[in-house]
Design an enzyme around this catalytic site. Structure first.
Site, PDB file in Angstrom:
ATOM      1  N   LYS A 102       0.837  -1.216   0.000  1.00  0.00           N
ATOM      2  CA  LYS A 102       0.000   0.000   0.000  1.00  0.00           C
ATOM      3  C   LYS A 102       0.871   1.265   0.000  1.00  0.00           C
ATOM      4  O   LYS A 102       0.600   2.218  -0.737  1.00  0.00           O
ATOM      5  CB  LYS A 102      -0.940  -0.011   1.213  1.00  0.00           C
ATOM      6  N   THR A 103       1.917   1.271   0.813  1.00  0.00           N
ATOM      7  CA  THR A 103       2.824   2.428   0.836  1.00  0.00           C
ATOM      8  C   THR A 103       3.548   2.573  -0.498  1.00  0.00           C
ATOM      9  O   THR A 103       3.728   3.684  -1.008  1.00  0.00           O
ATOM     10  CB  THR A 103       3.849   2.280   1.978  1.00  0.00           C
ATOM     11  N   ARG A 137       6.753  -8.244   1.785  1.00  0.00           N
ATOM     12  CA  ARG A 137       7.639  -7.802   2.868  1.00  0.00           C
ATOM     13  C   ARG A 137       8.309  -8.984   3.541  1.00  0.00           C
ATOM     14  O   ARG A 137       9.508  -8.963   3.837  1.00  0.00           O
ATOM     15  CB  ARG A 137       6.849  -6.981   3.892  1.00  0.00           C
ATOM     16  N   THR A 141      -5.571  -1.306   7.106  1.00  0.00           N
ATOM     17  CA  THR A 141      -5.591  -2.754   7.255  1.00  0.00           C
ATOM     18  C   THR A 141      -6.922  -3.229   7.810  1.00  0.00           C
ATOM     19  O   THR A 141      -7.158  -4.428   7.917  1.00  0.00           O
ATOM     20  CB  THR A 141      -4.461  -3.210   8.204  1.00  0.00           C
ATOM     21  N   ASP A 178      -1.476   6.845   6.144  1.00  0.00           N
ATOM     22  CA  ASP A 178      -1.435   5.424   6.498  1.00  0.00           C
ATOM     23  C   ASP A 178      -2.297   5.168   7.733  1.00  0.00           C
ATOM     24  O   ASP A 178      -2.459   6.039   8.591  1.00  0.00           O
ATOM     25  CB  ASP A 178       0.013   5.011   6.768  1.00  0.00           C
TER      26      ASP A 178
END
Length: 355
Positions: A72-73, A225, A166, A117
């Site tokens: 997302k980032t 990640r 999230t 965020d």
């Protein structure tokens, strides 16, 4: 968790550690064409951005939802890069008062991208201010207190908000409805993670065999990640105990050392399954009881271990508690007792009948 368990759990945690941000930033793709996976989201987002550029206007506000570590980032950074616009980054927990948000919004340049965020964790007064800013490009700042207080409207420059969450279900409907483009980030397939790993290995200047990439991808819980983190741990192992080349045998030895098994389960996951199978005969068992049996807080089991176990099909949540599935018995190599084959579906059906 004990310090040792916490350190080991970080290997397969989807949350970013403090010292990982610099490494992640270097490995992130800079353009939409370089972004691997999320094909439908990439295509839709490309249309949103390119159509806005053709009209010489600011794109609609964008909301990205999905688990941590899915990109997302990265998408927010790509949006700014594709538009050739500055990027401002903040987070919901950092916006404690409406004044904090007003300070950010009032200093935005025209066309700037604001990445917010964990937007669902923003304070309610700031949330209500954001409604007006997104729709009317205005913030109302209250000056004074009591009966003499007045609201001073301040115009803000056209901007694009990229919100990430999230927990999409925690976003109030008025906020969610103000986003022109809403997308959900799914977990990645193994072949997509292999492409990400090969790209990362090239950027890290390490030699990664195809079979080793497949081995690491299969244990990465569908999360880039985690894949990149495991790649770095295998690299460390290869440099210290090998010749620096990342082979499949090196990958297996390294991941065995970090207690990440073939399906991506770590020590806490296996302890939860072991307790559920051996101590509670497959369940059903309540969350608190299960957490006590493994020496953890209920929140740790529910938030850290359970999502992956449920998504992988090893645990089912029923009205009566947690139940092990046949896949859990098979994966742990435990023979179920004759009365353990009750099944989550049967429990749900019985509860409905009793109700």
């Amino acid at each position: 968790m004990t310090p040792a368990m916490a350190e080991q759990r970080d290997v397969v945690s989807p949350d970013a550690e403090v010292d990982e941000h610099a490494v992640e930033s270097a490995l992130r793709p800079k353009r939409l064409d370089d972004f691997v996976g999320q094909g439908r989201v990439r295509e839709q987002l490309s249309l949103v951005l390119h159509s806005a550029q053709q009209r010489s206007s600011v794109p609609d506000h964008i909301l990205m939802s999905g688990g941590p570590g899915l990109g997302k980032t990265t998408i927010a950074m790509i949006v700014a890069a594709e538009l050739g616009a500055p990027l401002r980054i903040t987070s919901g927990p950092a916006i404690e008062r409406s004044g904090d948000l007003a300070a950010v919004l009032s200093t935005l340049q025209e066309g700037e991208v604001l990445f917010l965020d964990e937007i669902h964790r923003m304070a309610r007064p700031a949330e209500e201010m954001l409604y007006v800013a997104m729709e009317d490009l205005r913030v109302d700042v209250v000056v004074g207190k009591g009966p003499g207080a007045t609201a001073v409207p301040i115009d803000i420059a056209p901007f694009t908000l990229v919100g990430a969450t999230t927990r999409a279900g925690l976003l109030p409907a008025p906020l969610r409805d103000r986003f022109g483009f809403v997308a959900h980030m799914d977990f990645y397939r193994s072949d997509e993670l292999e492409l990400i790993l090969r790209r990362s290995a090239e950027m890290l200047a390490v030699e990664l065999d195809r079979d080793a990439a497949a081995e690491i991808a299969g244990r990465s819980r569908g999360t880039p990640r985690i894949a990149n983190r495991l790649l770095r741990r295998v690299r460390d192992y290869a440099e210290v105990r090998g010749d620096g080349r990342l082979t499949v045998s090196t990958a297996r030895s390294a991941l065995a050392l970090y207690e990440v098994d073939e399906q991506g389960l770590d020590r806490l996951d296996r302890e939860v399954l072991d307790a559920l199978l051996r101590r509670f005969r497959g369940g059903p068992v309540g969350l608190s009881t299960l957490a006590v049996s493994v020496g953890e807080e209920p929140e740790t089991v529910e938030v850290v271990a359970e999502p992956f176990l449920v998504r992988s099909g090893y645990v089912a949540r029923t009205p009566r508690g947690r139940v092990a599935t046949p896949e859990a018995w098979s994966h742990m190599g435990v023979t179920p007792p004759s009365d353990a084959a009750f099944g989550a579906a049967a429990l749900v059906e019985q509860d409905q009948e009793e109700t």
